[in-house]
Motif scaffolding. Structure first.
Motif, PDB file in Angstrom:
ATOM      1  N   SER A  11      -6.281   7.637   5.024  1.00 16.61           N
ATOM      2  CA  SER A  11      -5.952   6.300   5.518  1.00 16.61           C
ATOM      3  C   SER A  11      -5.835   5.305   4.374  1.00 16.61           C
ATOM      4  O   SER A  11      -4.898   4.494   4.327  1.00 16.61           O
ATOM      5  CB  SER A  11      -7.022   5.820   6.501  1.00 16.61           C
ATOM      6  OG  SER A  11      -7.064   6.645   7.626  1.00 16.61           O
ATOM      7  N   VAL A  12      -6.769   5.363   3.435  1.00 18.39           N
ATOM      8  CA  VAL A  12      -6.734   4.460   2.279  1.00 18.39           C
ATOM      9  C   VAL A  12      -5.486   4.718   1.440  1.00 18.39           C
ATOM     10  O   VAL A  12      -4.803   3.784   0.993  1.00 18.39           O
ATOM     11  CB  VAL A  12      -8.024   4.596   1.431  1.00 18.39           C
ATOM     12  CG1 VAL A  12      -7.892   3.886   0.106  1.00 18.39           C
ATOM     13  CG2 VAL A  12      -9.225   4.074   2.207  1.00 18.39           C
ATOM     14  N   VAL A  13      -5.142   5.986   1.224  1.00 19.30           N
ATOM     15  CA  VAL A  13      -3.954   6.338   0.443  1.00 19.30           C
ATOM     16  C   VAL A  13      -2.701   5.832   1.147  1.00 19.30           C
ATOM     17  O   VAL A  13      -1.816   5.230   0.518  1.00 19.30           O
ATOM     18  CB  VAL A  13      -3.891   7.870   0.185  1.00 19.30           C
ATOM     19  CG1 VAL A  13      -2.540   8.272  -0.369  1.00 19.30           C
ATOM     20  CG2 VAL A  13      -5.002   8.292  -0.752  1.00 19.30           C
ATOM     21  N   LEU A  14      -2.581   6.030   2.449  1.00 20.39           N
ATOM     22  CA  LEU A  14      -1.406   5.580   3.192  1.00 20.39           C
ATOM     23  C   LEU A  14      -1.279   4.056   3.188  1.00 20.39           C
ATOM     24  O   LEU A  14      -0.184   3.520   3.018  1.00 20.39           O
ATOM     25  CB  LEU A  14      -1.452   6.112   4.626  1.00 20.39           C
ATOM     26  CG  LEU A  14      -1.231   7.617   4.789  1.00 20.39           C
ATOM     27  CD1 LEU A  14      -1.413   8.024   6.242  1.00 20.39           C
ATOM     28  CD2 LEU A  14       0.140   8.018   4.285  1.00 20.39           C
ATOM     29  N   VAL A  15      -2.397   3.365   3.382  1.00 20.28           N
ATOM     30  CA  VAL A  15      -2.372   1.900   3.339  1.00 20.28           C
ATOM     31  C   VAL A  15      -1.976   1.422   1.946  1.00 20.28           C
ATOM     32  O   VAL A  15      -1.183   0.488   1.798  1.00 20.28           O
ATOM     33  CB  VAL A  15      -3.730   1.317   3.784  1.00 20.28           C
ATOM     34  CG1 VAL A  15      -3.807  -0.175   3.480  1.00 20.28           C
ATOM     35  CG2 VAL A  15      -3.967   1.570   5.263  1.00 20.28           C
ATOM     36  N   SER A  16      -2.486   2.058   0.897  1.00 19.32           N
ATOM     37  CA  SER A  16      -2.142   1.693  -0.478  1.00 19.32           C
ATOM     38  C   SER A  16      -0.654   1.892  -0.738  1.00 19.32           C
ATOM     39  O   SER A  16       0.006   1.038  -1.338  1.00 19.32           O
ATOM     40  CB  SER A  16      -2.953   2.508  -1.486  1.00 19.32           C
ATOM     41  OG  SER A  16      -4.321   2.228  -1.352  1.00 19.32           O
ATOM     42  N   ILE A  17      -0.101   3.007  -0.279  1.00 17.02           N
ATOM     43  CA  ILE A  17       1.327   3.277  -0.462  1.00 17.02           C
ATOM     44  C   ILE A  17       2.158   2.242   0.292  1.00 17.02           C
ATOM     45  O   ILE A  17       3.152   1.722  -0.234  1.00 17.02           O
ATOM     46  CB  ILE A  17       1.667   4.714  -0.006  1.00 17.02           C
ATOM     47  CG1 ILE A  17       1.052   5.724  -0.979  1.00 17.02           C
ATOM     48  CG2 ILE A  17       3.173   4.921   0.099  1.00 17.02           C
ATOM     49  CD1 ILE A  17       1.148   7.171  -0.512  1.00 17.02           C
TER      50      ILE A  17
END
Length: 168
Positions: A11-17
């Motif tokens: 989730s953190v990676v997707l939000v960052s992207i």
């Protein structure tokens, strides 16, 4: 517990992207807007928004600056209706491109005072093919358009009209 950690990381990676993509999109949009503004071609009506170029009572003074603005130079009041209309028409037909720099006022070739429904002063730099507008009646302070110098893109007829008046 392990599934929960993996879910949080993903989730953190997707939000960052997504945030990085949004930032890139906004930067590209801002750059495009700045580029469009830099390439915009103005008319005199865009700059002198309040000017009434059809004013029959317009007054026009033209000074051909011989040395510097500090030294006296001849100023001609254009009385001939046809000459006045020609010059006002040529001013109105100018196409201009805003420039960031400025030209020293010492390089002024012509100083034009024109009263339509308001008073305007135009500093014309013939060799540089540039112009600067001043609006002394602006009660709101310096309007953005008056803070810039402009390159004249189509000034052949304009400069010819000025020469015709100042050489007679």
């Amino acid at each position: 517990m392990r599934k929960r950690t993996i879910f949080i990381v993903i989730s953190v990676v997707l939000v960052s992207i997504a945030l990085m993509g949004l930032d890139i999109y906004e930067n590209k949009t801002r750059e495009a807007a700045l580029k469009a503004e830099a390439e915009k071609v103005y008319t005199v009506s865009d700059i002198m928004k309040d000017a009434n170029f059809g004013d029959e009572n317009a007054t026009l003074y033209i000074g051909a600056v011989v040395a510097t603005l500090q030294e006296p130079f001849p100023t001609i009041k254009i009385e001939n209706v046809d000459q006045k209309k020609r010059i006002i028409n040529e001013i109105n037909k100018l196409q201009l491109k805003q420039i960031k720099g400025f030209t020293s006022l010492e390089k002024t070739a012509y100083l034009i005072d024109i009263t339509l429904n308001k008073e305007y002063t135009l500093y014309v730099f013939e060799n540089e093919k540039q112009i600067r507008f001043l609006d002394y009646d602006d009660s709101t302070g310096s309007v953005k358009e008056y803070l810039y110098y402009y390159t004249i893109l189509n000034g052949e007829d304009f400069f010819e009209a000025l020469k015709d008046v100042t050489q007679t």
